[in-house]
Enzyme design. Structure first.
Site: not given
Length: 422
Positions: A257-259, A261-262
């Site tokens: 969910h992070c790399i 998206i962020d």
């Protein structure tokens, strides 16, 4: 003190466990009745968290609910809901806004609200703070508002919620002090920063750093494949340097969910300041292009064996976004599977941690994991290793696959007539 956790997923459940283990009462909130029933029945919905842990937490007083009115019982409310991208690759804060709408009638004096969801810098001040104003609560005096980004790493047994340092920024100095008073109860080390906006940027920088470096390795991988050199050998050798180099490894794309998206949260916000973050966006483009690269490598490998991808039976090995977890969020394996289908291939998958393909907002596969036996492997025209779970029998896979495409470097240093790399 009673702490409310809003969002019972890969962040909210470990956080609930960490807080409950320190003796605080925890109420977990989620919109999914199935998730609430599961937790209240002492069952873990996440592979790397044991049902015994849920039972222990329940014995310590934890309860899950869909009733947002119970937010009034909580002295602190910690928001851990998803912050995905929409179809235009722009930030989607609908889950955060819906959560704030749900708890707004129950905000009261003395409460602390903490946002842990990844978001663009300014969200806490611009989106959350007005709810306090409308409730007649003075931030820093009547109630408190902070941002503290989650740093969970599913499946990582070396670091726990307790031991991972916690970055914390408050809307006011009084908010920061209130946030520290809460988090230091169950976190070993608090890292205070000057503002909520600074804390929001810390989270983005951490994951943009990884995205950019993985993008570099993926670009190097494409180049070294053309040169006939093994990128994994190159990275392993470079990693022997005791300073000035941190190893990152290529793959079929980036997931979680992070790399993935962020970076887009920051590039979107940067436009407000008239800036175009070209470096960050380029890394995102390279990483997003890796599923197509994998499919093209498979086409070339099949051509070398006199086969076509159209109507071929292809087995995807591992569809979670990383090794030894059941987390499917933004998994590059799914994008590879979709592209294989678009080429006319018949796609199946095997993943010991994902027995049935889950319901996903943007992907639709009515599939269940197939068992790995010599006969089943031999029945596929091609096998593509996408997520290298430790549970796989790699020697058996290599022995019986008609064609094996390795995207993770699991077979580095090995050669076989049926082994190809991407």
């Amino acid at each position: 003190m009673t702490v409310g956790i809003l969002g019972l997923g890969y962040v909210g459940i470990p956080l609930s466990l960490a807080i409950s283990d320190k003796g605080l009462r925890v109420i977990g909130f989620d919109v999914s009745e199935q998730r609430v029933e599961q937790l209240n029945a002492d069952q873990s919905p996440i592979r790397h968290i044991l049902s015994e842990d849920i039972a222990r937490m329940r014995h310590q007083g934890f309860e899950a609910t869909t009733d947002m009115r119970r937010a009034a019982e909580c002295d602190a409310l910690i928001i851990c809901v998803p912050t995905p991208l929409n179809r235009q690759r722009e930030p989607d804060l609908s889950f955060v806004v819906a959560t704030m709408d749900a708890i707004a009638p129950w905000l009261r004096k003395g409460q602390l609200v903490s946002l842990e969801s990844t978001t663009w810098p300014g969200t806490t001040d611009e989106i959350l703070a007005p709810y306090f104003d409308r409730a007649g609560l003075r931030i820093g005096e009547d109630a408190f508002l902070v941002y503290s980004p989650e740093r969970e790493d599913p499946g990582n047994t070396q670091f726990t919620t307790h031991s991972i340092p916690k970055v914390l920024g408050g809307v006011t100095p009084q908010c920061l002090a209130a946030g520290q008073a809460l988090y230091e109860v169950f976190i070993d080390r608090i890292v205070p920063v000057s503002s909520a906006r600074a804390a929001e940027l810390v989270k983005l920088l951490e994951n943009i750093h990884r995205s950019v470096n993985i993008g570099l390795m993926n670009e190097m991988k494409v180049l070294t494949d053309r040169m006939g050199v093994d990128i994994f050998e190159i990275v392993d050798a470079a990693a022997t340097k005791p300073f000035g180099f941190t190893p990152y490894y290529p793959g079929p794309g980036i997931g979680g969910h992070c790399i993935p998206i962020d970076p887009f949260y920051l590039t979107w916000k940067a436009r407000e300041y008239g800036l175009h973050t070209r470096f960050i966006e380029l890394a995102g483009e390279i990483n997003a292009g890796m599923p197509d690269y994998v499919v093209n490598r498979l086409i070339a490998a099949m051509n070398a064996q006199g086969k076509a991808l159209k109507n071929a039976r292809v087995l995807a090995l591992g569809i979670a976004y990383k090794r030894d977890v059941d987390d499917m969020r933004e998994s590059p394996s799914v994008f590879v599977m979709e592209r294989l289908q678009a080429w006319g291939a018949e796609v199946a998958y095997s993943d010991p941690h994902v027995p049935k393909f889950p319901d996903m907002r943007e992907h639709d596969f009515d599939l269940s994991s197939v068992d790995l036996t010599p006969e089943i492997l031999a029945g596929f025209d091609a096998v593509v290793l996408l997520t290298d779970h430790n549970d796989f029998d790699y020697a058996m896979i290599l022995k019986h696959a008609q064609l094996l495409l390795d995207t993770r470097g699991r077979y580095r240093g090995q050669s076989a007539p049926n082994l190809y790399r991407a």
